[in-house]
Design an enzyme around this catalytic site. Structure first.
Site, mmCIF file in Angstrom:
data_model
loop_
_atom_site.group_PDB
_atom_site.id
_atom_site.type_symbol
_atom_site.label_atom_id
_atom_site.label_comp_id
_atom_site.label_asym_id
_atom_site.label_seq_id
_atom_site.Cartn_x
_atom_site.Cartn_y
_atom_site.Cartn_z
ATOM 1 C CG ASP A 16 70.755 26.070 19.543
ATOM 2 O OD1 ASP A 16 70.020 27.250 19.465
ATOM 3 O OD2 ASP A 16 70.199 25.210 19.774
HETATM 4 C C1 BGC Z 1 74.928 21.753 20.263
HETATM 5 C C2 BGC Z 1 73.646 22.136 19.536
HETATM 6 C C3 BGC Z 1 72.666 22.388 20.726
HETATM 7 C C4 BGC Z 1 73.183 23.640 21.618
HETATM 8 C C5 BGC Z 1 72.183 23.802 22.792
HETATM 9 C C6 BGC Z 1 75.328 23.138 21.145
HETATM 10 O O1 BGC Z 1 76.338 22.422 21.807
HETATM 11 O O2 BGC Z 1 75.586 21.653 19.281
HETATM 12 O O3 BGC Z 1 73.092 21.273 18.800
HETATM 13 O O4 BGC Z 1 71.355 23.014 20.135
HETATM 14 O O5 BGC Z 1 74.325 23.317 22.234
HETATM 15 O O6 BGC Z 1 72.376 23.180 23.813
HETATM 16 C C1 NOJ Z 2 69.671 21.010 18.905
HETATM 17 C C2 NOJ Z 2 68.735 21.914 19.484
HETATM 18 O O1 NOJ Z 2 67.771 21.192 20.297
HETATM 19 C C3 NOJ Z 2 67.741 22.499 18.670
HETATM 20 O O2 NOJ Z 2 66.837 23.431 19.046
HETATM 21 C C4 NOJ Z 2 68.589 23.318 17.542
HETATM 22 O O3 NOJ Z 2 67.836 23.971 16.554
HETATM 23 C C5 NOJ Z 2 69.649 22.358 16.905
HETATM 24 N N1 NOJ Z 2 70.227 21.676 18.088
HETATM 25 C C6 NOJ Z 2 70.646 23.098 15.745
HETATM 26 O O4 NOJ Z 2 71.439 23.886 16.655
#
Ligand code: BGC
Ligand code: NOJ
Length: 808
Positions: free
Chosen positions: A483
């Site tokens: 993400d």
């Molecule tokens: C986090 C991710 C997460 C994303 C979506 C980011 O701040 O680092 O792990 O999936 O937010 O909410």
């Molecule tokens: C947490 C999110 O829930 C997931 O969808 C994502 O793939 C990982 N973070 C990596 O960013």
């Protein structure tokens, strides 16, 4: 330092001190009513949706960390303590918290009074039961007082913690007998209320928080408890709570059980009131009387234990290493169930406010859940698919109450659609149920625009092909699985959300990870088409997969590993030519898992590079070298200090991809070594360093570049649970359902000599006994005593028991 131990026979983790390195929590509830509970009774309760139906309040980011929650106070002749240690924090002569499968039980003892509180959400009930068992272990008579306290949340948890100008004038309650009713907003558009009752007459109550505590008091010493006298307050606005006062005499050796019920009731619109302004309490009374005896709690507990035995006995391993066995037999499937239920909404790290059900998260959580309750996985697939947009793209999330795509989060994560294929294919392999593909499912929840599920998968596949970039690789969109790799964002506004901000049109930035995922999911899609007799479609799909594979090998290979991406300017990301972020884990795991480069040396080279550059004492790092400064062209990934989260932590979700990839290449030792580094039961011995629960995976463990290297965060709700389940059971133990039979292809490290594994699948039971000897690694099978060609065992009739002996 040890904080507890596994009690495998009871399927419990036993915590022997309140002073763990972090609150160690458990989840109550299996269906629609849930509670998060720490080993000292902290946490909160909600029905279905942690944002919109929160019954009790709990403050994130509080001091102390875990204040509030389920509070019980004992006033023993002026000596005040809590059986769960918190909130009073008085020393206990004995403390033990047992976290079991959807229940917890916490015992404290002080000055000869033992108090065990068992917390459970019974099957089929929208209520949390707290059974308080008091025992006088001395030989003199004792008199004491017990006070309960639940702090009601005003349902909408976000509003509850922001909108005080309104909320402090809203609260309403009723008290009848020993039952306290929280009915805020019931007078208007809500059709639900909460009840907190106890099964014996009470000596007093409080429903107004400040009356109970006193304005200048604190959690440890509420005025009512210290003075030994409830105020019988009726909340009107301010902060409604539920507190009971019970005066209790205990003869020497006497044990007494009290049953508290914290429940949720919904009434039909035309049945809301019993009299003007008086709520209809029929259902609440039925609930209270259903759990009015200690025996009813025992019954609920044993029903729950049976339920879990039924689920967990579908797979069972015996390997000689209790750490491996307890992960597979108990904790990993349990975490998969919890994660499936919660998605990423409510944990001690996810506030329950913002994160609905993730499209990709839910589709992946299925992988670890589908063998447990396939019908619920089926329903989830259809729910997820119904939020897909007509062009095949997806909302990133949907809200559990409405099951509609979440407009405020939007979409554009170009990997999302492919996970629908992965989840559906896993379901079909597990169950053989191809009819799911015929289910008519709307796009964007619009019944006017609906098509069979198979068409949804087709559009997922096509969406990638319709969005290829300059190298014939998939455009990344807002981001892919990572993400935080936001190649089209270019955010310079402090605090702006990378997840929702407007991005560039993104016709250049490409993801090698999505390419790998396209091949991996695409193969499964082609297999499904084949199984449906659509061989032309399967052939065409496979042609596209071959093209993608070529594109990856031609433009996605950096020399010794797979590139990560091309950015907005067409420059390489995850390349030796970069100064930081030279190698990323995701494309190595996914591409090799997908079989890309297996016939050439690429796959093994990529795994060698992972081992040389990303392997660490605490698992495989997401990338190296970590980014030391913010880079506008890469986005959120570079907002984290080095070693945290996506910027080079051990982001555990990705590690099992490498394990699976390693087994694909026959690298058994490596696969198992990677697993042991992140598996919680193996990290129990470094609990001080790890800090979060030693029975569930955490999303991330701080990487080598972080000051707190080895420290875990974001435990419980993570795709790590499902993918590790897949890696260890399906690829390391190597027993996995395929469309035509059960594949038995172990890839075990030498330290596991013999392993037996029971796997129920499609109604039959397979008893797999593996003798792991030295050899060339190719398994020889005997099925029901007869030598067997190859490693695919045909599915047996439901009810059959098949014995598979494997010599590796
Ligand atoms: C986090 C991710 C997460 C994303 C979506 C980011 O701040 O680092 O792990 O999936 O937010 O909410
Ligand atoms: C947490 C999110 O829930 C997931 O969808 C994502 O793939 C990982 N973070 C990596 O960013």
């Amino acid at each position: 330092m040890s904080y507890g131990y596994f009690d495998d026979d009871a399927r419990e983790y036993v915590i022997t001190t309140p002073h763990t390195p972090y609150p160690w929590i458990n989840y109550l509830g299996t269906e629609e009513f849930f509670g998060l509970i720490s080993h000292t009774g902290g946490g909160y309760t909600f029905c279905r949706d942690a944002l919109m139906r929160r019954l009790t309040r709990w403050r994130y980011n509080n001091v102390p960390t875990d204040a509030g929650g389920r509070c019980y106070y004992i006033n023993d002749g002026g000596d005040i303590w809590s059986p769960t240690w918190s909130p009073v924090g008085a020393d206990l002569d004995h403390f033990e918290a047992r976290h079991g499968m959807s229940y917890s039980s916490i015992t404290g003892e002080r000055n000869g009074i033992r108090c065990e509180v068992t917390f459970v959400v019974p099957l089929g009930a929208t209520a949390e039961i707290h059974r308080v068992r008091l025992t006088n272990t001395t030989d003199s008579a004792r008199s004491l007082q017990l006070f309960s306290l639940a702090e009601f949340c005003l349902w909408n948890a976000a509003d509850d913690s922001t909108n005080y100008q309104r909320n402090l004038s809203l609260g309403e309650v009723e008290v009848e007998g020993s039952a306290i009713y929280h009915k805020t907003e019931y007078r208007e558009r809500r059709n639900h209320y909460a009840v907190y009752g106890v099964n014996v007459p009470i000596q007093g109550y409080d429903t107004d928080r400040e009356s109970f505590f006193g304005l200048r008091s604190n959690w440890a010493a509420p005025d009512a408890v210290v003075e030994g006298k409830s105020r019988d307050s009726i909340a009107s606005g301010w902060a409604p709570v539920g507190s009971h006062q019970l005066d209790i005499d205990l003869a020497p050796g006497e044990q007494r059980d009290l049953v508290f019920v914290l429940g949720y009731v919904e009434n039909a619109e035309d049945d809301k009131w019993e009299a003007p302004g008086v709520i209809n309490k029929r259902k609440a009374e039925a609930l209270l009387s259903r759990f009015s005896t200690s025996a009813s709690v025992d019954a609920a507990l044993s029903e729950l234990k049976e339920y879990w035995s039924g689920l967990l006995e579908a797979t069972a391993v015996s390997s000689g290493d209790p750490r491996l066995d307890r992960m597979i037999n108990i904790w990993n499937p349990y975490q998969c169930m919890v994660t499936f239920n919660m998605s990423r909404s409510a944990s001690y790290f996810e506030s329950g406010l913002g994160r609905g059900m993730g499209f990709r998260d839910s589709a992946q959580d299925l992988l670890g859940f589908v063998h447990l309750i396939p019908e619920r996985a089926r329903e989830r697939i259809l729910d997820v698919a119904a939020t897909q947009l007509p062009d095949g793209s997806a909302y990133h999330q949907y809200q559990p109450l409405t099951k509609r795509g979440n407009e405020s989060v939007g979409g554009g994560f170009n990997d999302d659609p492919l996970w629908l294929i992965e989840g559906t294919a896993a379901y079909v392999r597990e169950t053989g149920d191809l009819t799911i593909l015929e289910e008519i499912v709307p796009f964007d929840n619009d019944p006017e625009n609906a098509a069979p599920l198979l068409e949804h998968l087709a559009r997922s596949f096509q969406h990638v092909l319709a969005n290829l970039g300059p190298h014939g690789l998939p455009l990344i969109g807002r981001a892919d699985w990572n993400d935080c790799l936001n190649l089209n964002a270019f955010s310079t506004e402090p605090g702006e959300s990378f997840q929702t901000m407007e991005t560039q049109d993104g016709r250049t930035a490409e993801s090698i990870f999505i390419a790998g995922l396209f091949v991996h999911a695409g193969e499964q899609y082609a297999d499904i088409l084949e199984a449906l007799g659509m061989s032309h479609g399967a052939t065409t799909a496979r042609e596209r997969i071959v093209e993608m594979t070529h594109a990856v090998l031609e433009h996605g290979w950096d020399g010794s590993w797979f590139l990560r991406a091309y950015d907005h300017f067409g420059d390489k990301v995850g390349s030796a030519q970069n100064d930081e972020g030279q190698i990323f884990i995701e494309p190595q795991g996914m591409c090799v898992m997908a079989g890309i480069g297996a016939e050439t040396s690429h796959a093994n080279q990529a795994l060698d590079s992972v081992n040389a550059r990303l392997n660490s004492d605490h698992g495989i790092l997401l990338l190296q070298p970590a980014f030391t400064r913010f880079r506008v062209e890469l986005g959120e990934i570079t907002t984290y200090p080095p070693g945290y989260k996506e910027n080079g932590s051990v982001f555990c979700h990705t590690n099992p991809w490498v394990m699976i990839a390693a087994t694909r290449q026959g690298r058994a030792e490596e696969a198992y070594e990677y697993w042991k580094k992140i598996a919680p039961a193996f990290r129990e011995e470094i609990a001080d360093r790890h800090r979060t629960e030693p029975y569930v995976y955490a999303q991330m463990i701080a990487g080598r570049d972080a000051p707190s290297y080895g420290e875990a965060k974001n435990s419980w709700l993570t795709g790590t649970a499902a993918w590790n389940w897949v890696a260890i059971t399906q690829y390391i133990i190597g027993v996995r359902p395929e469309l035509d039979g059960l594949r038995v292809e172990p890839c075990l490290a030498a330290e596991i000599a013999d392993l037996s594994y029971v796997r129920h699948c499609r109604g039959a039971e397979y008893r797999v006994n593996i003798a792991n000897g030295p050899g060339d690694g190719s398994p020889k099978l005997t099925v029901d005593g007869l030598a067997h060609e190859g490693t695919l065992v045909a599915y047996a009739e439901p009810g059959a028991v098949v014995v598979v002996d494997v010599v590796v």
